[in-house]
Design an enzyme around this catalytic site. Structure first.
Site, mmCIF file in Angstrom:
data_model
loop_
_atom_site.group_PDB
_atom_site.id
_atom_site.type_symbol
_atom_site.label_atom_id
_atom_site.label_comp_id
_atom_site.label_asym_id
_atom_site.label_seq_id
_atom_site.Cartn_x
_atom_site.Cartn_y
_atom_site.Cartn_z
ATOM 1 C CG ASN A 1 -2.164 11.525 3.091
ATOM 2 O OD1 ASN A 1 -1.658 10.638 2.388
ATOM 3 N ND2 ASN A 1 -1.827 11.680 4.360
ATOM 4 C CE LYS A 2 -5.140 5.620 4.522
ATOM 5 N NZ LYS A 2 -6.133 4.803 3.786
ATOM 6 C CG ASP B 1 -2.962 8.044 -1.229
ATOM 7 O OD1 ASP B 1 -2.846 8.488 -0.078
ATOM 8 O OD2 ASP B 1 -2.658 6.885 -1.557
ATOM 9 N NE ARG C 1 0.247 1.240 3.422
ATOM 10 C CZ ARG C 1 1.167 2.117 3.685
ATOM 11 N NH1 ARG C 1 2.451 1.763 3.713
ATOM 12 N NH2 ARG C 1 0.888 3.377 3.912
ATOM 13 N NE ARG D 1 -6.103 0.842 -1.637
ATOM 14 C CZ ARG D 1 -5.424 1.381 -0.610
ATOM 15 N NH1 ARG D 1 -4.127 1.146 -0.480
ATOM 16 N NH2 ARG D 1 -6.022 2.161 0.262
HETATM 17 O O1 MRU Z 1 -4.440 3.235 2.313
HETATM 18 P P1 MRU Z 1 -2.950 3.405 2.207
HETATM 19 O O2 MRU Z 1 -2.202 2.783 3.328
HETATM 20 O O3 MRU Z 1 -2.438 2.964 0.859
HETATM 21 O O4 MRU Z 1 -2.748 4.966 2.311
HETATM 22 C C1 MRU Z 1 -1.461 5.498 2.215
HETATM 23 C C2 MRU Z 1 -1.410 6.956 2.420
HETATM 24 O O5 MRU Z 1 -2.404 7.609 2.630
HETATM 25 C C3 MRU Z 1 -0.080 7.615 2.271
HETATM 26 O O6 MRU Z 1 0.004 8.734 3.094
HETATM 27 C C4 MRU Z 1 0.101 8.040 0.799
HETATM 28 O O7 MRU Z 1 -0.046 6.945 -0.045
HETATM 29 C C5 MRU Z 1 1.395 8.685 0.563
HETATM 30 S S1 MRU Z 1 2.668 7.492 0.611
HETATM 31 C C6 MRU Z 1 4.127 8.090 0.151
#
Ligand code: MRU
Length: 364
Positions: A254-255, A244, A53, A90
């Site tokens: 982002n997350k 992302d 991920r 995704r």
């Molecule tokens: O759901 P995930 O674990 O793939 O989410 C990841 C994130 O939100 C990261 O902060 C993002 O991908 C940046 S990673 C360099």
């Protein structure tokens, strides 16, 4: 980065030269397990089920997924089918679209007999590019970290807050948001990281804490709702997160929970930086809240939690009453106005259209 002292990337070719190996991130922090991907379907499953991920690593895995597909059947039909299957894994991280487009561009013009070899070479090059990009982000971020630290009373450590995992594990190596942290630490400068646990999948508590531990960087895991309190009390010097997908005008997806940290940072005058490789910029959109697809995942990720018991067993338990529904949006959008700056491989810029355009004139 090093795992138990050994330099390791997050994705690599197996000793047989064709299968792909990854770290199964669903097993961390309790078990460091390596999983072998032998087919495009294995790669797609690894992305969808989040064995890998993080936006850049999703892209790198998809690239190798295309190589595995071409090894099995390099026809035009399978080229498109592999692209479509991987693309559907995704929805939010735009690096996936970017990596698949790069692979299609390299493979489509070739006769099928040449596609497998070319696909492995392009996937390897994408991985190497990711490492270079993240190292450069680390260099530019280090400069910003130094500036903030130099304003502190002499001898005090720099306190950085980060959300989710935008570290080595989210990329091929180095990480994005964590790259400047590693570089600052490696310079022998004093740093401490507040690690948001990042419910519901706990990428902070499970992954960021694990990799900071491996590198020896001082850190403290905090529940997601603590950051605002710490900022009110001067305990955070800067926030840095990954992304992302970033729009052409600097909105940052982002997350889930990143937006609330940015609001708290804004209210308390704490700089809020976003580290991003250029493949994370979606030049086709401006308004992140309106135009970025937000992944919704299973309610079980909210209602259940997995951990290690005192006697070493991995167990999953339910934490909500039977019958209570749960909502699980994976990402949120932080409007550009709350972002102090974007840190890219070409340097830092304001989170504006003009800022991004100045760094990447060829895309804008
Ligand atoms: O759901 P995930 O674990 O793939 O989410 C990841 C994130 O939100 C990261 O902060 C993002 O991908 C940046 S990673 C360099």
């Amino acid at each position: 980065m090093k795992v138990n002292g050994t330099p390791t990337r997050t994705i690599w070719l197996a000793a047989d030269g064709w299968a792909v190996e990854i770290i199964d991130q669903t097993k961390l922090p309790h078990d460091f397990a390596i999983t072998r991907l032998e087919s495009m379907a294995d790669a797609a499953r690894a992305i969808k089920d989040m064995l890998v991920r993080g936006a850049p690593l999703i892209g790198a895995t998809a690239a190798y997924g295309m190589a595995l597909a071409m090894r099995a059947d390099a026809s035009d039909g399978n080229l498109q089918a592999a692209h479509d299957a991987l693309y559907a894994t995704r929805p939010t991280a735009v690096n996936l679209r970017w990596a698949l487009a790069a692979m299609m561009e390299a493979l489509r013009p070739l006769p099928p007999a040449q596609r497998a070899e070319a696909a492995y070479a392009r996937a390897a090059a994408l991985c190497d590019e990711d490492v270079e990009i993240n190292y450069a982000i680390g260099t530019h971020g280090l400069h910003i970290f130094r500036q903030v630290w130099q304003k502190k009373p002499q001898g005090e450590r720099l306190n950085v807050l980060t959300h989710c995992n935008a570290g080595w594990l989210a990329t091929v190596d180095w990480g994005t948001a964590l790259a400047p942290i590693y570089r600052f630490f490696d310079e022998g400068l004093p740093i401490h990281v507040w690690v948001d646990e990042t419910r519901p999948r706990n990428q902070g508590a499970s992954l960021t804490a694990w990799e900071l531990n491996q590198h020896g960087v001082p850190h403290t895991v905090i529940p997601d709702n603590v950051g605002g309190h710490l900022m009110q009390h001067g305990m955070v010097d800067l926030c840095i997160v990954g992304t992302d997908r970033t729009t052409a005008s600097g909105d940052v997806c982002n997350k889930i929970g990143t937006y609330l940290k940015a609001l708290a940072a804004h209210d308390n005058g704490v700089p809020f930086h976003v580290a991003l490789p250029s493949p994370t910029i979606d030049w086709t959109i401006d308004d992140g809240v309106r135009d970025i697809p937000i992944e919704e995942r299973s309610a079980e990720e909210v209602t259940r939690m997995t951990g290690r018991t005192d006697d070493g067993r991995i167990e999953t338990v339910t934490i909500t009453p039977e019958g209570s529904p749960a909502g699980n949006w994976g990402f949120d959008v932080t409007p550009a106005k709350y972002v102090t700056g974007l840190i890219t491989e070409r340097g830092a810029c304001p989170a504006t259209k003009a800022g991004l355009k100045a760094l990447f004139p060829e895309n804008a």
